[in-house]
Design a protein around this motif. Structure first.
Motif, short mmCIF file in Angstrom:
data_model
loop_
_atom_site.label_atom_id
_atom_site.label_comp_id
_atom_site.label_asym_id
_atom_site.label_seq_id
_atom_site.Cartn_x
_atom_site.Cartn_y
_atom_site.Cartn_z
N ALA A 85 0.85 -1.22 0.00
CA ALA A 85 -0.03 -0.02 -0.03
C ALA A 85 0.94 1.15 -0.03
O ALA A 85 2.02 1.26 0.71
N ILE A 86 0.37 2.21 -0.75
CA ILE A 86 1.40 3.36 -1.05
C ILE A 86 0.29 4.62 -0.52
O ILE A 86 -0.68 4.68 -1.41
N LEU A 87 0.86 5.25 0.30
CA LEU A 87 -0.13 6.86 0.75
C LEU A 87 0.55 7.78 0.10
O LEU A 87 2.00 8.06 0.28
N SER A 88 -0.14 8.54 -0.54
CA SER A 88 0.47 9.95 -1.14
C SER A 88 -0.36 10.93 -0.78
O SER A 88 -1.64 11.06 -0.63
N VAL A 103 4.08 9.59 0.68
CA VAL A 103 4.05 9.88 1.90
C VAL A 103 4.59 8.42 2.81
O VAL A 103 5.60 8.59 3.88
N ASP A 104 4.27 7.55 2.49
CA ASP A 104 4.62 6.16 3.08
C ASP A 104 4.45 5.02 2.34
O ASP A 104 3.25 4.96 1.42
N GLU A 105 4.89 3.90 2.51
CA GLU A 105 4.80 2.75 1.79
C GLU A 105 4.97 1.49 2.61
O GLU A 105 6.02 1.33 3.14
N VAL A 106 3.83 0.68 2.83
CA VAL A 106 4.02 -0.65 3.67
C VAL A 106 3.51 -1.95 3.01
O VAL A 106 2.70 -1.88 1.94
N ASP A 107 3.94 -2.86 3.45
CA ASP A 107 3.47 -4.24 3.17
C ASP A 107 2.14 -4.50 3.71
O ASP A 107 1.59 -3.88 4.76
N LEU A 108 1.12 -5.19 2.76
CA LEU A 108 -0.13 -5.37 3.35
C LEU A 108 -0.26 -6.49 4.44
O LEU A 108 0.62 -7.48 4.26
N PHE A 117 -0.35 3.35 8.55
CA PHE A 117 0.93 4.22 8.24
C PHE A 117 1.05 5.13 9.33
O PHE A 117 0.38 5.59 9.85
N TYR A 118 2.48 5.30 9.52
CA TYR A 118 2.94 6.19 10.82
C TYR A 118 3.95 7.15 10.24
O TYR A 118 4.36 7.94 10.85
N THR A 119 4.36 7.20 9.01
CA THR A 119 5.31 8.06 8.46
C THR A 119 5.03 9.54 7.95
O THR A 119 3.79 9.07 6.83
N ASP A 120 5.53 10.53 8.48
CA ASP A 120 5.05 11.87 7.97
C ASP A 120 3.43 12.20 7.83
O ASP A 120 3.09 12.83 6.88
N ILE A 121 2.85 11.58 9.12
CA ILE A 121 1.20 11.69 8.76
C ILE A 121 0.87 13.15 9.20
O ILE A 121 -0.09 13.82 8.53
#
Length: 298
Positions: A85-88, A103-108, A117-121
């Motif tokens: 999942a990629i948050l933009s 903004v952030d990218e994590v495995d599902l 997501f916890y990076t740069d929120i």
């Protein structure tokens, strides 16, 4: 003519390629601006800001004491064939530069159906307050399997204001930290230091919020240097000072139980300087209602 408010389309479109540049067919879900309705919810210990998306799930910003602000995606689409999942941060279509910023990218976690997501929120929330939109992409190693969700930041101002107000009122300490606090004392130190006063102030902010806390046990301890009588007196002075600081920060005296033990209960070897240092301590334990019930039943 019936207005179709939600669409999932399988096209290689100019709009998608602007938001998420790809060279393959993509699935897209765009939430129409007239259906955007961010909802705030909060209590003494957590705050949330959420948007429900039909045919997808819920996107929620979450704030809790002593934790970074996070964003969660709960969706029945969080499963195979998608793997990441990629948050933009996405600029609105009428902006000059429509390229997204990751903004952030994590495995599902395909079992839970949830992505966190916890990076740069914090930065993402600030960008949304300035008019930028939110984008979530579900992707896999097969470049054709992508699912893009775009959520405008319209109709968000009041809910975000309430969310931020709730965050500002959160206690400075969470229960996992407040449950057991240990203050170490230097040799000859009888009262708390300035840094320890701040810890106690943070603890007090939690204790005043949590109405389920039924008792606060304050226990003074020393090393084995000196007589038993002297050590009992020193441990009492230290424990009393801790209780006094908590009272100054608004904790009720009736909630606290202050005890002094001298050197009777060491947690380390008193034959070493390191052990002595660990034994010179005041412990503060917050007991909640459910903890007290468990202790009775054990």
């Amino acid at each position: 003519m019936t207005l179709i408010k939600y669409t999932i389309v399988f096209i290689s479109s100019i709009f998608i390629s602007l938001l998420f540049p790809i060279n393959s067919i993509a699935k897209e879900l765009f939430l129409p601006m007239d259906l955007v309705s961010w909802k705030y919810k909060g209590d003494r210990f957590s705050c949330s800001l959420s948007q429900t998306i039909n045919q997808f799930g819920v996107i929620t910003f979450v704030a809790k004491s002593r934790q970074p602000v996070g964003m969660q995606v709960q969706s029945y689409h969080v499963k195979a064939p998608y793997e990441r999942a990629i948050l933009s941060q996405v600029q609105s279509p009428w902006a000059l530069n429509t390229a997204p910023i990751t903004v952030d990218e994590v495995d599902l976690d395909k079992e839970s159906g949830k992505v966190s997501f916890y990076t740069d929120i914090e930065a993402l929330l600030e960008a949304m307050a300035q008019g930028n939109w939110l984008g979530v992409r579900l992707s896999s190693s097969n470049q054709q399997n992508t699912f893009d969700v775009t959520v405008p930041s319209v109709n968000m101002a009041q809910a975000m204001a309430n969310f931020n107000l709730c965050r500002a009122k959160l206690p400075a300490m969470a229960y996992r930290d407040a449950r057991d606090v240990v203050l170490q004392f230097q040799l000859g130190q009888r009262v708390v230091s300035s840094s320890q006063k701040q810890i106690l102030a943070d603890l007090a902010s939690y204790l005043k919020h949590d109405k389920n806390v039924k008792r606060v046990l304050i226990d003074g301890h020393t090393d084995n240097v000196g007589s038993n009588v002297a050590n009992l007196q020193i441990s009492k002075i230290r424990a009393d000072d801790v209780a006094s600081i908590l009272r100054e920060n608004g904790v009720r005296s009736s909630l606290m139980e202050v005890r002094s033990h001298g050197s009777r209960y060491p947690v380390a070897n008193n034959n070493t300087q390191h052990g002595k240092a660990k034994n010179r301590r005041v412990t503060i334990r917050a007991i909640r209602k459910e903890d007290a019930v468990k202790r009775k039943g054990s």
